[in-house]
Design a protein around this motif. Structure first.
Motif, PDB file in Angstrom:
ATOM      1  N   GLY A  13      19.604 -11.083 -23.916  1.00 54.63           N
ATOM      2  CA  GLY A  13      21.066 -11.708 -23.892  1.00 54.63           C
ATOM      3  C   GLY A  13      21.014 -12.974 -23.631  1.00 54.63           C
ATOM      4  N   SER A  15      21.914 -15.318 -26.037  1.00 60.23           N
ATOM      5  CA  SER A  15      22.891 -16.103 -26.748  1.00 60.23           C
ATOM      6  C   SER A  15      23.952 -16.673 -26.171  1.00 60.23           C
ATOM      7  CB  SER A  15      23.455 -14.977 -28.011  1.00 60.23           C
ATOM      8  OG  SER A  15      24.177 -13.858 -27.012  1.00 60.23           O
ATOM      9  N   ARG A  16      24.543 -16.214 -24.914  1.00 55.79           N
ATOM     10  CA  ARG A  16      25.455 -17.044 -24.226  1.00 55.79           C
ATOM     11  C   ARG A  16      25.552 -16.815 -22.809  1.00 55.79           C
ATOM     12  NH1 ARG A  16      29.095 -12.043 -24.446  1.00 55.79           N
ATOM     13  NH2 ARG A  16      28.262 -10.640 -26.278  1.00 55.79           N
ATOM     14  N   VAL A  18      25.108 -16.377 -18.777  1.00 56.55           N
ATOM     15  CA  VAL A  18      24.000 -16.530 -18.058  1.00 56.55           C
ATOM     16  C   VAL A  18      22.614 -16.849 -18.803  1.00 56.55           C
ATOM     17  CG1 VAL A  18      22.242 -15.351 -16.172  1.00 56.55           C
ATOM     18  CG2 VAL A  18      24.914 -15.079 -16.019  1.00 56.55           C
ATOM     19  N   ARG A  38      21.697  -9.597 -30.009  1.00 59.88           N
ATOM     20  CA  ARG A  38      21.780  -8.210 -31.001  1.00 59.88           C
ATOM     21  C   ARG A  38      21.315  -8.588 -32.499  1.00 59.88           C
ATOM     22  NH1 ARG A  38      27.052  -5.553 -28.494  1.00 59.88           N
ATOM     23  NH2 ARG A  38      27.310  -7.637 -28.218  1.00 59.88           N
ATOM     24  N   HIS A  42      22.711 -14.935 -33.531  1.00 61.64           N
ATOM     25  CA  HIS A  42      23.406 -15.430 -32.570  1.00 61.64           C
ATOM     26  C   HIS A  42      22.582 -16.581 -31.558  1.00 61.64           C
ATOM     27  CE1 HIS A  42      25.725 -11.264 -32.063  1.00 61.64           C
ATOM     28  NE2 HIS A  42      25.778 -11.972 -33.312  1.00 61.64           N
ATOM     29  N   GLU A  63      19.613  -3.829 -30.418  1.00 61.81           N
ATOM     30  CA  GLU A  63      20.759  -3.135 -29.671  1.00 61.81           C
ATOM     31  C   GLU A  63      20.090  -2.502 -28.569  1.00 61.81           C
ATOM     32  OE1 GLU A  63      24.295  -2.768 -29.587  1.00 61.81           O
ATOM     33  OE2 GLU A  63      23.321  -1.550 -27.725  1.00 61.81           O
ATOM     34  N   LEU A  64      20.224  -2.888 -27.402  1.00 58.40           N
ATOM     35  CA  LEU A  64      19.448  -2.009 -26.290  1.00 58.40           C
ATOM     36  C   LEU A  64      19.910  -0.817 -25.977  1.00 58.40           C
ATOM     37  CD1 LEU A  64      19.131  -5.321 -23.861  1.00 58.40           C
ATOM     38  CD2 LEU A  64      17.746  -4.532 -25.744  1.00 58.40           C
ATOM     39  N   ASN A  90      18.291  -9.589 -18.610  1.00 64.20           N
ATOM     40  CA  ASN A  90      19.671 -10.252 -18.370  1.00 64.20           C
ATOM     41  C   ASN A  90      20.752  -9.664 -18.963  1.00 64.20           C
ATOM     42  OD1 ASN A  90      21.514 -12.560 -17.765  1.00 64.20           O
ATOM     43  ND2 ASN A  90      21.446 -12.486 -19.971  1.00 64.20           N
ATOM     44  N   TYR A 155      29.989   0.533 -14.219  1.00 67.39           N
ATOM     45  CA  TYR A 155      29.060  -0.655 -14.301  1.00 67.39           C
ATOM     46  C   TYR A 155      28.293  -0.782 -13.065  1.00 67.39           C
ATOM     47  CZ  TYR A 155      27.917  -5.635 -14.359  1.00 67.39           C
ATOM     48  OH  TYR A 155      27.453  -7.087 -13.953  1.00 67.39           O
ATOM     49  N   LYS A 159      24.158  -0.996 -12.138  1.00 67.32           N
ATOM     50  CA  LYS A 159      23.444  -2.065 -11.110  1.00 67.32           C
ATOM     51  C   LYS A 159      22.918  -1.703  -9.950  1.00 67.32           C
ATOM     52  CE  LYS A 159      24.378  -5.415 -14.340  1.00 67.32           C
ATOM     53  NZ  LYS A 159      23.140  -6.033 -14.989  1.00 67.32           N
ATOM     54  N   LEU A 188      31.149 -15.235 -12.728  1.00 62.04           N
ATOM     55  CA  LEU A 188      31.279 -16.322 -13.582  1.00 62.04           C
ATOM     56  C   LEU A 188      32.035 -16.159 -14.745  1.00 62.04           C
ATOM     57  CD1 LEU A 188      27.033 -16.430 -13.964  1.00 62.04           C
ATOM     58  CD2 LEU A 188      28.486 -17.902 -12.615  1.00 62.04           C
ATOM     59  N   THR A 190      32.248 -16.126 -17.932  1.00 57.59           N
ATOM     60  CA  THR A 190      31.684 -15.776 -18.849  1.00 57.59           C
ATOM     61  C   THR A 190      32.329 -14.654 -19.691  1.00 57.59           C
ATOM     62  OG1 THR A 190      30.403 -13.913 -18.152  1.00 57.59           O
ATOM     63  CG2 THR A 190      29.257 -15.891 -18.022  1.00 57.59           C
TER      64      THR A 190
HETATM   65  N1  LIG Z   1      29.426 -12.972 -15.624  1.00 58.96           N
HETATM   66  C1  LIG Z   1      29.613 -12.313 -14.206  1.00 58.96           C
HETATM   67  O1  LIG Z   1      30.673 -12.686 -13.624  1.00 58.96           O
HETATM   68  C2  LIG Z   1      28.436 -11.611 -13.722  1.00 58.96           C
HETATM   69  C3  LIG Z   1      28.482 -11.118 -12.432  1.00 58.96           C
HETATM   70  C4  LIG Z   1      27.390 -10.374 -11.883  1.00 58.96           C
HETATM   71  C5  LIG Z   1      26.230 -10.024 -12.740  1.00 58.96           C
HETATM   72  N2  LIG Z   1      26.184 -10.522 -14.127  1.00 58.96           N
HETATM   73  C6  LIG Z   1      25.276 -10.074 -14.903  1.00 58.96           C
HETATM   74  O2  LIG Z   1      24.618 -11.125 -15.348  1.00 58.96           O
HETATM   75  C7  LIG Z   1      24.187 -10.638 -16.831  1.00 58.96           C
HETATM   76  C8  LIG Z   1      24.557 -11.624 -17.989  1.00 58.96           C
HETATM   77  O3  LIG Z   1      26.010 -11.639 -17.766  1.00 58.96           O
HETATM   78  P1  LIG Z   1      26.915 -12.787 -18.791  1.00 58.96           P
HETATM   79  O4  LIG Z   1      28.123 -12.580 -17.827  1.00 58.96           O
HETATM   80  O5  LIG Z   1      25.984 -13.849 -19.161  1.00 58.96           O
HETATM   81  O6  LIG Z   1      27.235 -11.821 -20.265  1.00 58.96           O
HETATM   82  P2  LIG Z   1      27.668 -12.134 -21.545  1.00 58.96           P
HETATM   83  O7  LIG Z   1      28.273 -13.561 -21.411  1.00 58.96           O
HETATM   84  O8  LIG Z   1      28.588 -10.902 -21.902  1.00 58.96           O
HETATM   85  O9  LIG Z   1      26.356 -12.114 -22.520  1.00 58.96           O
HETATM   86  C9  LIG Z   1      25.564 -10.851 -22.675  1.00 58.96           C
HETATM   87  C10 LIG Z   1      24.608 -11.070 -23.305  1.00 58.96           C
HETATM   88  O10 LIG Z   1      24.003  -9.749 -23.683  1.00 58.96           O
HETATM   89  C11 LIG Z   1      23.836  -9.519 -24.748  1.00 58.96           C
HETATM   90  N3  LIG Z   1      24.385  -7.963 -25.135  1.00 58.96           N
HETATM   91  C12 LIG Z   1      25.520  -7.676 -24.957  1.00 58.96           C
HETATM   92  N4  LIG Z   1      25.522  -6.102 -25.220  1.00 58.96           N
HETATM   93  C13 LIG Z   1      24.030  -5.890 -25.759  1.00 58.96           C
HETATM   94  C14 LIG Z   1      23.479  -4.655 -26.226  1.00 58.96           C
HETATM   95  N5  LIG Z   1      24.395  -3.532 -26.229  1.00 58.96           N
HETATM   96  N6  LIG Z   1      22.386  -4.725 -26.694  1.00 58.96           N
HETATM   97  C15 LIG Z   1      21.800  -6.048 -26.666  1.00 58.96           C
HETATM   98  N7  LIG Z   1      22.299  -7.268 -26.137  1.00 58.96           N
HETATM   99  C16 LIG Z   1      23.432  -6.885 -25.761  1.00 58.96           C
HETATM  100  C17 LIG Z   1      24.603 -10.376 -25.777  1.00 58.96           C
HETATM  101  O11 LIG Z   1      24.090 -10.780 -26.953  1.00 58.96           O
HETATM  102  P3  LIG Z   1      25.056 -10.661 -28.327  1.00 58.96           P
HETATM  103  O12 LIG Z   1      25.318 -12.083 -28.433  1.00 58.96           O
HETATM  104  O13 LIG Z   1      24.439 -10.138 -29.388  1.00 58.96           O
HETATM  105  O14 LIG Z   1      26.457 -10.054 -28.058  1.00 58.96           O
HETATM  106  C18 LIG Z   1      24.766 -11.647 -24.842  1.00 58.96           C
HETATM  107  O15 LIG Z   1      23.619 -12.389 -25.204  1.00 58.96           O
HETATM  108  C19 LIG Z   1      24.273  -9.442 -16.967  1.00 58.96           C
HETATM  109  O16 LIG Z   1      23.430  -8.326 -16.536  1.00 58.96           O
HETATM  110  C20 LIG Z   1      25.323  -9.135 -16.041  1.00 58.96           C
HETATM  111  O17 LIG Z   1      25.672  -7.692 -15.473  1.00 58.96           O
HETATM  112  C21 LIG Z   1      27.307 -11.258 -14.696  1.00 58.96           C
END
Ligand SMILES: NC(=O)c1ccc[n+]([C@@H]2O[C@H](COP(=O)([O-])OP(=O)(O)OC[C@H]3O[C@@H](n4cnc5c(N)ncnc54)[C@H](OP(=O)(O)O)[C@@H]3O)[C@@H](O)[C@H]2O)c1
Length: 243
Positions: A13, A15-16, A18, A38, A42, A63-64, A90, A155, A159, A188, A190
């Motif tokens: 993950g 691409s964007r 965290v 994916r 990206h 695709e995970l 991640n 969700y 976790k 965050l 995101t």
């Molecule tokens: N943001 C928050 O507030 C928050 C809080 C607590 C924990 N977290 C955890 O931090 C981590 C990162 O979160 P984030 O906010 O950075 O998420 P995000 O911005 O939505 O980014 C998700 C990343 O995961 C990839 N991804 C999504 N679905 C996928 C799938 N089915 N198969 C393969 N890759 C997939 C995406 O790739 P593509 O470019 O291909 O879509 C993207 O690179 C996660 O584990 C999340 O649970 C986040």
């Protein structure tokens, strides 16, 4: 400052959100990168940006929720990089907000476990034995501090399963040179966290790098990236050692 020169890190993950922050932080410390998303497209721009820092960067896709794609992604990573020393599991999906939690469909649980738990375990099962054989490795599994939100239960419990997975491996990793820990990035802004989150994605640094850099043999610890927001990396490492 600690260097990760000649290490290879795989960030799922990447691409964007965290994942891209962590990838950039690792590259700034000299680590070579395997960037996952994916679609290869990206991570194309990020790969070019990080390669300009002088590290080697390769990209993989998958695709995970699909076991065969997870295996093919790992094959491609090991073929191109040769090895993975540092793994950030991640990538994750957030399930839809269910106004009536009692109506949460089974599909939410199924999907979140496929992407957030089963693929994470499968990636660890493949890469950690290779780290153990080399007597060095760092695994950082992304978790969440989410609690008391039954509208997002599918969700949240995925976790909780990640937390349990990491903690149950602690005795097996003791004295091995491989450390596996948990990282909560904080809430965050995101795509996953949404626009109402209080923290900018850049605030995961330097805290998100701490579990990759600590060399204290500890596994099973729950790191909160926000505990280190605003510190320099040396200050963050010092704080982490004080606990
Ligand atoms: N943001 C928050 O507030 C928050 C809080 C607590 C924990 N977290 C955890 O931090 C981590 C990162 O979160 P984030 O906010 O950075 O998420 P995000 O911005 O939505 O980014 C998700 C990343 O995961 C990839 N991804 C999504 N679905 C996928 C799938 N089915 N198969 C393969 N890759 C997939 C995406 O790739 P593509 O470019 O291909 O879509 C993207 O690179 C996660 O584990 C999340 O649970 C986040």
């Amino acid at each position: 400052m600690k260097s990760l020169k000649d290490r290879w890190s795989l960030v799922t993950g990447a691409s964007r959100g965290v994942g891209s922050q962590v990838s950039e932080g690792l590259a700034q410390l000299g680590s070579n990168l395997v960037l996952h998303s994916r679609e290869l497209a990206h991570t194309q721009a990020l790969a070019a940006k990080l390669a300009a820092l002088g590290v080697r960067v390769v990209t993989v896709s998958g695709e995970l929720s699909d076991e065969a794609q997870v295996d093919a992604m790992l094959d491609a990573a090991l073929r191109q990089a040769g090895r993975v020393d540092i793994l950030y599991n991640n990538a994750a999906i957030m399930t839809p907000w269910r106004e009536n939690p009692w109506d949460t469909p089974a599909e939410d649980f199924r999907k979140s476990f496929e992407v957030n738990v089963i693929s994470l375990a499968r990636i660890c099962h493949r890469l950690v034995p290779l780290m153990l054989a080399r007597k060095w490795g760092r695994v950082i599994n992304l978790t969440s501090g989410i609690m008391n939100q039954p509208n997002l239960t599918a969700y949240a419990i995925s976790k909780a399963a990640v937390d349990k997975f990491v903690r149950d491996f602690v005795p097996l990793l003791a004295g091995s040179g491989v450390q596996m820990n948990l990282l909560d990035p904080g809430w965050l802004r995101t795509d996953l966290g949404g626009p109402k989150a209080p923290n900018d994605p850049t605030s995961v640094l330097p805290g998100a790098l701490v579990p990759a850099l600590l060399d204290n043999g500890e596994s099973g610890r729950f790191f909160r990236a926000q505990d280190y927001a605003g510190l320099t990396l040396p200050q963050a490492l010092e704080k982490a050692l004080l606990k």
